[in-house]
Design an enzyme around this catalytic site. Structure first.
Site, short mmCIF file in Angstrom:
data_model
loop_
_atom_site.label_atom_id
_atom_site.label_comp_id
_atom_site.label_asym_id
_atom_site.label_seq_id
_atom_site.Cartn_x
_atom_site.Cartn_y
_atom_site.Cartn_z
N THR A 189 0.85 -1.19 0.00
CA THR A 189 0.00 0.00 0.00
C THR A 189 0.88 1.24 0.00
OG1 THR A 189 -1.81 -1.05 1.18
CG2 THR A 189 -1.59 1.34 1.47
N THR A 240 0.68 1.26 6.64
CA THR A 240 0.54 0.10 5.77
C THR A 240 0.51 -1.13 6.67
OG1 THR A 240 1.51 -1.12 3.90
CG2 THR A 240 3.05 -0.06 5.40
N GLY A 241 -0.07 -2.20 6.17
CA GLY A 241 -0.13 -3.43 6.96
C GLY A 241 -1.55 -3.87 7.22
N GLY A 243 -4.91 -3.71 8.15
CA GLY A 243 -5.73 -2.53 8.39
C GLY A 243 -6.58 -2.61 9.64
C1 SD4 Z 1 -5.48 -2.84 4.29
N1 SD4 Z 1 -3.64 -1.52 5.07
O1 SD4 Z 1 -6.35 -2.90 3.44
C2 SD4 Z 1 -4.18 -2.19 3.92
C3 SD4 Z 1 -3.31 -3.26 3.38
C4 SD4 Z 1 -1.96 -2.84 3.11
O2 SD4 Z 1 -0.25 -3.09 1.70
O3 SD4 Z 1 -1.34 -2.03 3.73
N2 SD4 Z 1 -1.45 -3.43 2.09
O4 SD4 Z 1 -5.60 -3.34 5.40
#
Ligand code: SD4
Length: 329
Positions: A189, A240-241, A243
């Protein structure tokens, strides 16, 4: 799936850019204010991961005196348009039903914001989010409503599912193992924050979310306060990560508030990750990465597992900064 290069916690991590060419004006009244004698690093752009083309695009806008809002929109659009980035825009991995659904948000120096959630068939959700901010009385539009609004604003219908993402999804369907935990290979992301020559901050965040998610699932990325928050008096943060964990702590808002209380961007990101760890004492098999900037152009980044990095671009250079992590390996 390509394996992300595992970057070890490195002493090369740069937590902040201290000196710079331009003189800052004084910041707002609350929290850490700038003395007129303090030199701020600006303009400056920072983004999650090693998105060098996106940060270079944003820098191009900023260095010519462009504003932070245009810079972050133009910057993240580079990743939205890249079919090889399978977690943003065109080429993003689909949900478990095979539909690519995109989430994005944007926030400006005046606290205006816009977001689209679980929107299909539109290549540039961040630009639709900006239209929501600028052309409607609302902050968020979701699903079909967001898509219809995009068409009304002149966006074209685009097939977002590339052959590569489709093949991988078909392969996944053979077992349909639902593993909502995002691992090291699977999250790219882009969250971006910019400080322009006028000293104003804006941010944007865009994603296709968790691969093979439940239809309708929305993560943190389009949620103001969770995946992104900007307060032009203080700074900005983005995530990011996984969510769900960022939403549970309203992570980006928390980090900006911690900076308001006097923490540096680095310390605020570290505290943000620690709040998430505190809520997950028995479970640390997921990744979260936060980045932040303040009005002085200081930057920070922190994550749970090694492997996360963030780009900074200022007159001091264009640098990929391996992030410090809560866990060593
Ligand atoms: C999510 N934070 O949809 C996003 C996912 C993400 O790289 O960071 N992907 O939870």
């Amino acid at each position: 799936m390509e394996r992300r290069k595992f970057i070890r916690h490195s002493t090369a991590a740069t937590a902040g850019l201290i000196s710079g060419p331009l003189l800052a004006s004084s910041a707002g009244q609350a929290g850490p204010t700038l003395k007129d004698s303090v030199k701020a690093v600006r303009p400056l752009v920072i983004c999650t991961w090693d998105f060098h083309k996106a940060s270079a695009k944003a820098w191009e806008v900023l260095k010519d005196g462009g504003n932070a809002l245009d810079a972050v929109e133009q910057g993240v659009k580079v990743e939205e348009a890249d079919p090889d980035n399978q977690t943003v825009g065109v080429g993003g991995r689909p949900d478990r039903d095979g539909n690519v659904t995109l989430d994005a948000c944007i926030m400006d120096k005046d606290g205006n914001c816009g977001a689209v959630l679980a929107m299909q068939n539109i290549a540039h959700p961040v630009s639709v989010a900006r239209k929501v901010m600028e052309e409607t009385p609302h902050v968020m539009l979701a699903g079909k409503g967001a898509e219809q609004f995009a068409y009304a604003m002149g966006f074209k219908k685009t097939d977002l599912l590339t052959q590569r993402s489709k093949q991988e999804w078909l392969e996944w369907k053979k077992t349909s193992k639902y593993e909502p935990v995002i691992n090291i290979e699977n999250h790219d992301t882009i969250g971006m924050l910019a400080l322009d020559q006028d000293g104003d901050i804006s941010g944007a965040c865009t994603t296709s979310g968790m691969a093979y998610k439940m239809a309708g699932r929305v993560g943190d990325s389009p949620i103001i306060g969770a995946g992104l928050f900007v307060d032009n008096e203080i700074g900005g943060a983005t995530a990011t990560g996984v969510g769900e964990e960022v939403v549970r702590t309203v992570g980006s808002f928390l980090i900006v508030e911690l900076m308001r209380q006097g923490k540096s961007p680095q310390d605020a990101c570290e505290e943000g990750v620690k709040r998430i760890i505190a809520k997950n004492k028995d479970k640390q098999d997921f990744q979260i990465g936060f980045i932040a900037i303040n009005k002085k152009g200081e930057t920070g980044g922190y994550c749970i597992h090694p492997g996360f990095s963030y780009r900074t671009y200022s007159e001091a250079g264009h640098v990929n900064n391996p992030s410090k992590s809560y866990l060593e390996s």
